[in-house]
Write an enzyme that holds these catalytic residues in place. Sequence first.
Site, PDB file in Angstrom:
ATOM      1  N   CYS A 120       6.632  37.863  20.278  1.00 44.33           N
ATOM      2  CA  CYS A 120       6.442  36.477  20.741  1.00 44.33           C
ATOM      3  C   CYS A 120       7.763  35.712  20.871  1.00 44.33           C
ATOM      4  O   CYS A 120       7.830  34.739  21.622  1.00 44.33           O
ATOM      5  CB  CYS A 120       5.513  35.730  19.803  1.00 44.33           C
ATOM      6  SG  CYS A 120       3.922  36.531  19.674  1.00 44.33           S
ATOM      7  N   HIS A 269       5.750  28.225  21.934  1.00 46.68           N
ATOM      8  CA  HIS A 269       5.024  29.484  22.160  1.00 46.68           C
ATOM      9  C   HIS A 269       3.517  29.214  22.060  1.00 46.68           C
ATOM     10  O   HIS A 269       3.065  28.502  21.157  1.00 46.68           O
ATOM     11  CB  HIS A 269       5.458  30.507  21.116  1.00 46.68           C
ATOM     12  CG  HIS A 269       4.628  31.739  21.098  1.00 46.68           C
ATOM     13  ND1 HIS A 269       4.389  32.486  22.230  1.00 46.68           N
ATOM     14  CD2 HIS A 269       3.949  32.352  20.091  1.00 46.68           C
ATOM     15  CE1 HIS A 269       3.621  33.513  21.922  1.00 46.68           C
ATOM     16  NE2 HIS A 269       3.331  33.458  20.639  1.00 46.68           N
ATOM     17  N   ASN A 299      -2.782  33.891  24.707  1.00 48.60           N
ATOM     18  CA  ASN A 299      -1.435  34.205  24.226  1.00 48.60           C
ATOM     19  C   ASN A 299      -0.872  35.352  25.067  1.00 48.60           C
ATOM     20  O   ASN A 299      -1.373  36.470  25.001  1.00 48.60           O
ATOM     21  CB  ASN A 299      -1.528  34.596  22.741  1.00 48.60           C
ATOM     22  CG  ASN A 299      -0.167  34.871  22.128  1.00 48.60           C
ATOM     23  OD1 ASN A 299       0.841  34.965  22.824  1.00 48.60           O
ATOM     24  ND2 ASN A 299      -0.140  35.011  20.810  1.00 48.60           N
TER      25      ASN A 299
HETATM   26  O1  UT7 Z   1       1.595  35.179  18.852  1.00 48.01           O
HETATM   27  C1  UT7 Z   1       1.478  35.825  17.622  1.00 48.01           C
HETATM   28  C2  UT7 Z   1       1.283  34.860  16.565  1.00 48.01           C
HETATM   29  N1  UT7 Z   1      -0.121  34.794  16.219  1.00 48.01           N
HETATM   30  C3  UT7 Z   1      -0.584  33.669  15.740  1.00 48.01           C
HETATM   31  O2  UT7 Z   1       0.124  32.697  15.682  1.00 48.01           O
HETATM   32  C4  UT7 Z   1      -2.007  33.637  15.214  1.00 48.01           C
HETATM   33  C5  UT7 Z   1      -2.065  32.762  13.995  1.00 48.01           C
HETATM   34  N2  UT7 Z   1      -3.375  32.748  13.379  1.00 48.01           N
HETATM   35  C6  UT7 Z   1      -4.436  32.152  13.965  1.00 48.01           C
HETATM   36  O3  UT7 Z   1      -4.300  31.619  15.028  1.00 48.01           O
HETATM   37  C7  UT7 Z   1      -5.755  32.151  13.221  1.00 48.01           C
HETATM   38  O4  UT7 Z   1      -5.598  32.732  11.952  1.00 48.01           O
HETATM   39  C8  UT7 Z   1      -6.855  32.906  14.012  1.00 48.01           C
HETATM   40  C9  UT7 Z   1      -7.304  32.069  15.187  1.00 48.01           C
HETATM   41  C10 UT7 Z   1      -6.357  34.243  14.495  1.00 48.01           C
HETATM   42  C11 UT7 Z   1      -8.080  33.157  13.119  1.00 48.01           C
HETATM   43  O5  UT7 Z   1      -8.542  31.948  12.567  1.00 48.01           O
HETATM   44  P1  UT7 Z   1      -8.943  31.894  11.004  1.00 48.01           P
HETATM   45  O6  UT7 Z   1      -9.501  30.557  10.750  1.00 48.01           O
HETATM   46  O7  UT7 Z   1      -7.707  32.293  10.247  1.00 48.01           O
HETATM   47  O8  UT7 Z   1     -10.090  32.966  10.922  1.00 48.01           O
HETATM   48  P2  UT7 Z   1     -10.183  34.302  10.053  1.00 48.01           P
HETATM   49  O9  UT7 Z   1      -9.353  35.392  10.663  1.00 48.01           O
HETATM   50  O10 UT7 Z   1      -9.921  33.996   8.609  1.00 48.01           O
HETATM   51  O11 UT7 Z   1     -11.680  34.650  10.226  1.00 48.01           O
HETATM   52  C12 UT7 Z   1     -12.692  33.773   9.780  1.00 48.01           C
HETATM   53  C13 UT7 Z   1     -14.031  34.337  10.196  1.00 48.01           C
HETATM   54  C14 UT7 Z   1     -14.236  35.786   9.781  1.00 48.01           C
HETATM   55  O12 UT7 Z   1     -15.578  35.941   9.399  1.00 48.01           O
HETATM   56  P3  UT7 Z   1     -15.985  35.978   7.840  1.00 48.01           P
HETATM   57  O13 UT7 Z   1     -15.216  37.108   7.236  1.00 48.01           O
HETATM   58  O14 UT7 Z   1     -15.576  34.652   7.283  1.00 48.01           O
HETATM   59  O15 UT7 Z   1     -17.471  36.206   7.891  1.00 48.01           O
HETATM   60  C15 UT7 Z   1     -13.983  36.538  11.070  1.00 48.01           C
HETATM   61  O16 UT7 Z   1     -14.666  37.763  11.116  1.00 48.01           O
HETATM   62  O17 UT7 Z   1     -14.171  34.307  11.614  1.00 48.01           O
HETATM   63  C16 UT7 Z   1     -14.538  35.585  12.102  1.00 48.01           C
HETATM   64  N3  UT7 Z   1     -13.971  35.803  13.420  1.00 48.01           N
HETATM   65  C17 UT7 Z   1     -14.615  35.485  14.561  1.00 48.01           C
HETATM   66  N4  UT7 Z   1     -15.821  34.972  14.782  1.00 48.01           N
HETATM   67  C18 UT7 Z   1     -16.189  34.770  16.063  1.00 48.01           C
HETATM   68  C19 UT7 Z   1     -12.744  36.275  13.743  1.00 48.01           C
HETATM   69  N5  UT7 Z   1     -12.585  36.311  15.067  1.00 48.01           N
HETATM   70  C20 UT7 Z   1     -13.732  35.823  15.600  1.00 48.01           C
HETATM   71  C21 UT7 Z   1     -14.166  35.600  16.928  1.00 48.01           C
HETATM   72  N6  UT7 Z   1     -15.397  35.070  17.098  1.00 48.01           N
HETATM   73  N7  UT7 Z   1     -13.400  35.883  18.000  1.00 48.01           N
END
Ligand code: UT7
Length: 342
Positions: A120, A269, A299
């Site tokens: 990135c 970014h 992204n």
């Molecule tokens: O360019 C590279 C740099 N990358 C970034 O900057 C990404 C930085 N991180 C983020 O943007 C966030 O952490 C995410 C958007 C990727 C994820 O958000 P989060 O609030 O941290 O969610 P999580 O990964 O902790 O997941 C929470 C829940 C999980 O379910 P449980 O375990 O709580 O039942 C996931 O399985 O959300 C679920 N989940 C989804 N649900 C519906 C994860 N992805 C999805 C999805 N749709 N696409």
Amino acid sequence: MSNAFISGTGFYVPPRVVSNHDLITKYRIETTNEWIVQRTGIEERRFADEGVGTADLALAASTMALERAGLVAKDLDLILFATLSPETAFPGSGVYLQRKLGLLDDSPKFVPAMDIRNQCSGFLYGLATAAAFVRSGAARHVLLVGAETHSAALNLSSGGKSVAALFGDGAGAVVVSATDEDRGIRGTWLGADGRFAETLSQPIWDITKRPFIPVNDQGVGQVAPDKLWAGMNGKVVFKHAVEKMILSVMQACWALQIEPKDIDLFLFHQANMRINQYVQGQLGLPDEKVPHNIQHYGNTTAATLPILLAEADQAGKLTKGKRVALVAFGSGFTWGSAIVDF
Ligand code: UT7
């Protein structure tokens, strides 16, 4: 010593739009539009069709950047190509782009082509490299591209939803040229923290293993799903992204003895709208100084900054005298900022 300025910008995104709804209906991913929009701000992304590669996307963006710089490919002294989704393991995409630009036709010009692997923040590592070449006199015109074909390497099933929903394909390019005018790339501030190398990665092979990919009795390589697809601890990435992006802006301001209010445009970014809104809030920046396009493209990793830059250029926001900050954070971890005076 010459200054290094951005003489042309360009971008290209493939025409196929994939909405959040399409992820559910066409790819059968168990997600919702609300989850993706609320967590990331992404509404749709572009996917390239099969047969189209990263250098193809880069060619279209580069052609636009060269045209806008008033140059032709044979004016170039160096090609820098930032991507994490090259055509093949090696060589990198740079030589494919060199060939597609027609540099080897008729009377060939063997312009050096260098690939940059900083995910990135690849575009900012490339901008620092381009500026150094130009300022030292080693090059007069450098083509710098950030391009990605993520759609080929995303786990587009429910098992991959936490990563697959975030990424899209696209390319952005700039030409960095020498000038005697008092403007251009004022500085770049880069950082890296290898303690987090595995936190956002796609390990596919392990070069410490013999062979580097497990091979079955028929000699066919077999990669387990947890190694084949990109994996990320999203919460850890989010926290560090916010910290390091704010730090990078402050570092740039300190070095140039300016304040955020002296900067006309902040190009962040595009990994997550929430990360950028948090950084914007902490720095006290007004909305009109922080454009986003993550809603439309997701992204696109190394391509987000040059696409944003080209869009700002075409919207008439990069007129002479404007001061722009570019800021990125990503896998590695690697991060950085740049201040550019147009
Ligand atoms: O360019 C590279 C740099 N990358 C970034 O900057 C990404 C930085 N991180 C983020 O943007 C966030 O952490 C995410 C958007 C990727 C994820 O958000 P989060 O609030 O941290 O969610 P999580 O990964 O902790 O997941 C929470 C829940 C999980 O379910 P449980 O375990 O709580 O039942 C996931 O399985 O959300 C679920 N989940 C989804 N649900 C519906 C994860 N992805 C999805 C999805 N749709 N696409």
